[in-house]
Design a protein around this motif. Structure first.
Motif, PDB file in Angstrom:
ATOM      1  N   GLU A 139      47.022  18.954  32.815  1.00 25.92           N
ATOM      2  CA  GLU A 139      46.688  18.566  34.186  1.00 25.92           C
ATOM      3  C   GLU A 139      47.308  19.493  35.228  1.00 25.92           C
ATOM      4  OE1 GLU A 139      47.383  14.536  35.207  1.00 25.92           O
ATOM      5  OE2 GLU A 139      46.319  13.729  33.478  1.00 25.92           O
ATOM      6  N   LYS A 140      48.551  19.892  35.018  1.00 21.98           N
ATOM      7  CA  LYS A 140      49.268  20.644  36.041  1.00 21.98           C
ATOM      8  C   LYS A 140      49.215  22.156  35.819  1.00 21.98           C
ATOM      9  CE  LYS A 140      50.902  16.721  37.757  1.00 21.98           C
ATOM     10  NZ  LYS A 140      50.530  15.744  36.741  1.00 21.98           N
ATOM     11  N   VAL A 143      44.321  23.083  34.036  1.00 27.00           N
ATOM     12  CA  VAL A 143      43.297  22.730  35.022  1.00 27.00           C
ATOM     13  C   VAL A 143      43.428  23.592  36.270  1.00 27.00           C
ATOM     14  CG1 VAL A 143      42.586  20.907  36.621  1.00 27.00           C
ATOM     15  CG2 VAL A 143      42.903  20.384  34.211  1.00 27.00           C
ATOM     16  N   LEU A 154      38.528  21.117  41.874  1.00 28.34           N
ATOM     17  CA  LEU A 154      39.795  20.581  41.375  1.00 28.34           C
ATOM     18  C   LEU A 154      39.831  19.070  41.527  1.00 28.34           C
ATOM     19  CD1 LEU A 154      42.496  21.486  40.166  1.00 28.34           C
ATOM     20  CD2 LEU A 154      43.387  21.654  42.502  1.00 28.34           C
ATOM     21  N   ASN A 158      39.953  16.401  38.414  1.00 31.09           N
ATOM     22  CA  ASN A 158      41.007  15.382  38.429  1.00 31.09           C
ATOM     23  C   ASN A 158      40.414  13.996  38.272  1.00 31.09           C
ATOM     24  OD1 ASN A 158      43.153  17.140  38.710  1.00 31.09           O
ATOM     25  ND2 ASN A 158      43.134  17.080  40.944  1.00 31.09           N
ATOM     26  N   SER A 159      39.304  13.760  38.975  1.00 35.70           N
ATOM     27  CA  SER A 159      38.634  12.463  38.863  1.00 35.70           C
ATOM     28  C   SER A 159      38.101  12.237  37.455  1.00 35.70           C
ATOM     29  CB  SER A 159      37.485  12.366  39.880  1.00 35.70           C
ATOM     30  OG  SER A 159      37.973  12.373  41.198  1.00 35.70           O
ATOM     31  N   ARG A 162      41.109  11.469  35.200  1.00 35.16           N
ATOM     32  CA  ARG A 162      41.630  10.128  35.488  1.00 35.16           C
ATOM     33  C   ARG A 162      40.658   9.066  35.001  1.00 35.16           C
ATOM     34  NH1 ARG A 162      45.735  10.408  35.235  1.00 35.16           N
ATOM     35  NH2 ARG A 162      46.340  11.601  37.061  1.00 35.16           N
ATOM     36  N   THR A 323      38.237   6.427  40.801  1.00 31.49           N
ATOM     37  CA  THR A 323      37.873   7.795  40.444  1.00 31.49           C
ATOM     38  C   THR A 323      36.563   8.220  41.091  1.00 31.49           C
ATOM     39  OG1 THR A 323      36.647   7.190  38.425  1.00 31.49           O
ATOM     40  CG2 THR A 323      39.023   7.495  38.218  1.00 31.49           C
ATOM     41  N   MET A 386      45.890   9.711  42.190  1.00 36.69           N
ATOM     42  CA  MET A 386      45.050  10.915  42.184  1.00 36.69           C
ATOM     43  C   MET A 386      45.315  11.783  43.418  1.00 36.69           C
ATOM     44  SD  MET A 386      41.391   9.817  40.553  1.00 36.69           S
ATOM     45  CE  MET A 386      41.164   8.380  41.592  1.00 36.69           C
ATOM     46  N   THR A 389      48.568  13.593  42.758  1.00 38.86           N
ATOM     47  CA  THR A 389      48.361  14.630  41.745  1.00 38.86           C
ATOM     48  C   THR A 389      47.783  15.891  42.374  1.00 38.86           C
ATOM     49  OG1 THR A 389      48.048  13.039  39.947  1.00 38.86           O
ATOM     50  CG2 THR A 389      47.101  15.233  39.646  1.00 38.86           C
ATOM     51  N   GLN A 390      46.793  15.715  43.252  1.00 39.46           N
ATOM     52  CA  GLN A 390      46.189  16.889  43.889  1.00 39.46           C
ATOM     53  C   GLN A 390      47.146  17.534  44.892  1.00 39.46           C
ATOM     54  OE1 GLN A 390      42.116  16.453  44.994  1.00 39.46           O
ATOM     55  NE2 GLN A 390      42.070  18.328  46.198  1.00 39.46           N
ATOM     56  N   GLN A 393      49.241  19.686  42.818  1.00 47.86           N
ATOM     57  CA  GLN A 393      48.508  20.844  42.315  1.00 47.86           C
ATOM     58  C   GLN A 393      48.324  21.903  43.395  1.00 47.86           C
ATOM     59  OE1 GLN A 393      45.056  18.690  40.955  1.00 47.86           O
ATOM     60  NE2 GLN A 393      45.654  18.852  38.806  1.00 47.86           N
TER      61      GLN A 393
END
Length: 465
Positions: A139-140, A143, A154, A158-159, A162, A323, A386, A389-390, A393
């Motif tokens: 993920e980190k 991606v 991105l 991510n969606s 998830r 999501t 989410m 997370t973004q 990122q």
């Protein structure tokens, strides 16, 4: 998006999603099966399940930051392969140990029970760290390398990831619970072990296909930039030395993790611009108001495994809805505001569940309010998750994504550890309301922290204007 992809993007995404699905399905099956098995083996109170969770979380705190650093400096393919293999083997060994405990070791055999319980703790700890290493790497890191030049792409991937996680959360517990009807809980543990081992080669195949078709994954992470502007994220520079090898990863000698290096990791995390959003997300781990091991054990005294799996599935559906709604919300409100909406939504929903705990238990009203509050809160939780997370990122450079993620993981586990300390102190099923109230307070505090960050960000933008 990476300019050097050797297969159609949709096929690449399909291979990545397939590998992620197999990893996540095994993890979710094991989590639910272990909760059922320990609740069956030790049904009297919440102490044993709290000790188990406490031990796993302690291991995560001690080694979490180190896991992130190891992922950063290990060749990408080797890191993912090793973590996947360790995760699957440990999940299978844990399931087999619980099968032996439930089938062949009576409760009076304290020494044998303690040995098997200890082995479940050890294998569970290794599995959790390996799972986290896989998450950090994919993920980190992976991606970001593949999709870093396109923010909307991105957000989309991510969606998708998830959504895969939530689908596994929905289906895996329900499948395990349905298996317990004809097979019993002990036999279901063998099914979980078999699934983990049988899917291992397929998962390694999908990861290999992704790696082979994205040459940029064979290159070392970009070094940390000297740009001190931390308010706006800059695109990742993909220009590399033309003389650098493009297909051979540098193999570095293992680095000794010292107290000074761990301290420096936490200081870097503390001073990073994403600290407050990360802290807010981490506070949500101080909870028993989720379908985790503690609340599941408490609920199993009142409801059947199949009913609880169904309720958990409804919660997952609410998370699955997030999501689909998070990306439009980000486009309309912005990344930080979307996280804020998710945080306060979760707080409002959980307030309903808290009210239910103070009503006469066993009534339809109390049951409906409790499950409605916990279930609907999942939308806010995953919207916030989410978004954060973004943020990580986009605002953390590739060369230190593992370090920041690893420290964040440790902080999350510290708060999770506190939740188990609470249930170890108040381990009677009659005092569950105490840990639930503390959990709700942590969610409100997380929303307040994120609101303070957003307010500060708005003031800084106004001063610049």
């Amino acid at each position: 998006m990476s300019l050097h992809i050797l297969m159609p993007v949709h096929r690449l995404s399909l291979h990545l999603s397939a590998a992620y699905f197999l990893t996540t399905a095994a993890t979710r099956m094991d989590e639910w099966a272990v909760s059922l098995a320990l609740a069956t083996a030790f049904p009297s109170n919440l102490l044993r399940i709290s000790v188990f969770a406490f031990a796993l979380t302690t291991a995560s705190i001690v080694f979490g930051a180190s896991v992130g650093s190891i992922v950063d400096r290990t060749p990408r393919l080797r890191a993912v392969r090793t973590s996947i293999i360790a995760q699957k083997i440990c999940a299978a060994l844990s399931a087999i140990a619980l099968w032996i405990m439930l089938n062949y070791v009576p409760a009076s055999e304290t020494v044998a029970n303690s040995f098997l319980f200890g082995s479940v703790i050890v294998t569970g700890s290794v599995m959790r760290l390996a799972s986290r290493a896989t998450t950090i790497a994919v993920e980190k890191n992976w991606v970001v390398v593949i999709y870093h030049q396109d923010s909307l792409a991105l957000a989309t991937v991510n969606s998708h990831l998830r959504r895969t996680d939530l689908i596994c959360k929905l289906g895996s517990p329900l499948l395990v619970s349905l298996l317990t009807i004809p097979l019993s809980i002990p036999t279901s543990m063998l099914v979980v072990a078999g699934w983990c081992l049988a899917t291992l080669p397929f998962e390694l195949y999908f990861i290999q296909k992704v790696y082979d078709n994205v040459p940029d994954l064979s290159l070392p992470p970009q070094p940390k930039s000297n740009n001190n502007d931390t308010h706006e994220s800059a695109p990742v520079d993909t220009e590399l030395d033309e003389e650098a090898p493009s297909c051979i990863e540098p193999i570095q000698e293992p680095e000794t993790i010292t107290a000074t290096k761990l301290t420096n990791s936490f200081v870097r995390y503390w001073n990073h611009p994403i600290f407050l959003p990360s802290l807010a997300l981490s506070l949500l781990y101080l909870t028993t108001l989720s379908f985790g091991s503690v609340m599941t054990t408490w609920l199993l005294l009142r409801y059947t495994p199949t009913f609880l799996a169904g309720m958990r599935a409804l919660g997952v559906l609410c998370g699955l809805l997030a999501t689909f709604t998070t990306k439009p919300l980000i486009s309309r409100l912005g990344l930080f505001s979307t996280g804020l909406v998710g945080a306060w939504s979760q707080a409002v929903c959980l307030s309903v569940a808290i009210v239910a705990l103070f009503l006469p238990q066993g009534t339809v009203v109390a049951t409906a309010l409790f499950f409605a509050g916990v279930t609907l809160s999942r939308w806010g939780l995953w919207t916030f998750d989410m978004s954060e997370t973004q943020i990580l990122q986009e605002r953390v450079e590739a060369g230190e994504s593992g370090l920041i993620s690893g420290v964040e993981f440790s902080l999350q586990n510290m708060f999770e550890l506190l939740s188990y300390v609470v249930t170890m102190v108040w381990n009677s099923t009659d005092t569950f309301w105490i840990s639930a109230t503390i959990s709700f307070s942590a969610v409100v505090l997380a929303a307040v922290v994120l609101s303070a960050f957003q307010s500060r960000k708005i003031k800084e933008n106004c001063r610049r204007a």
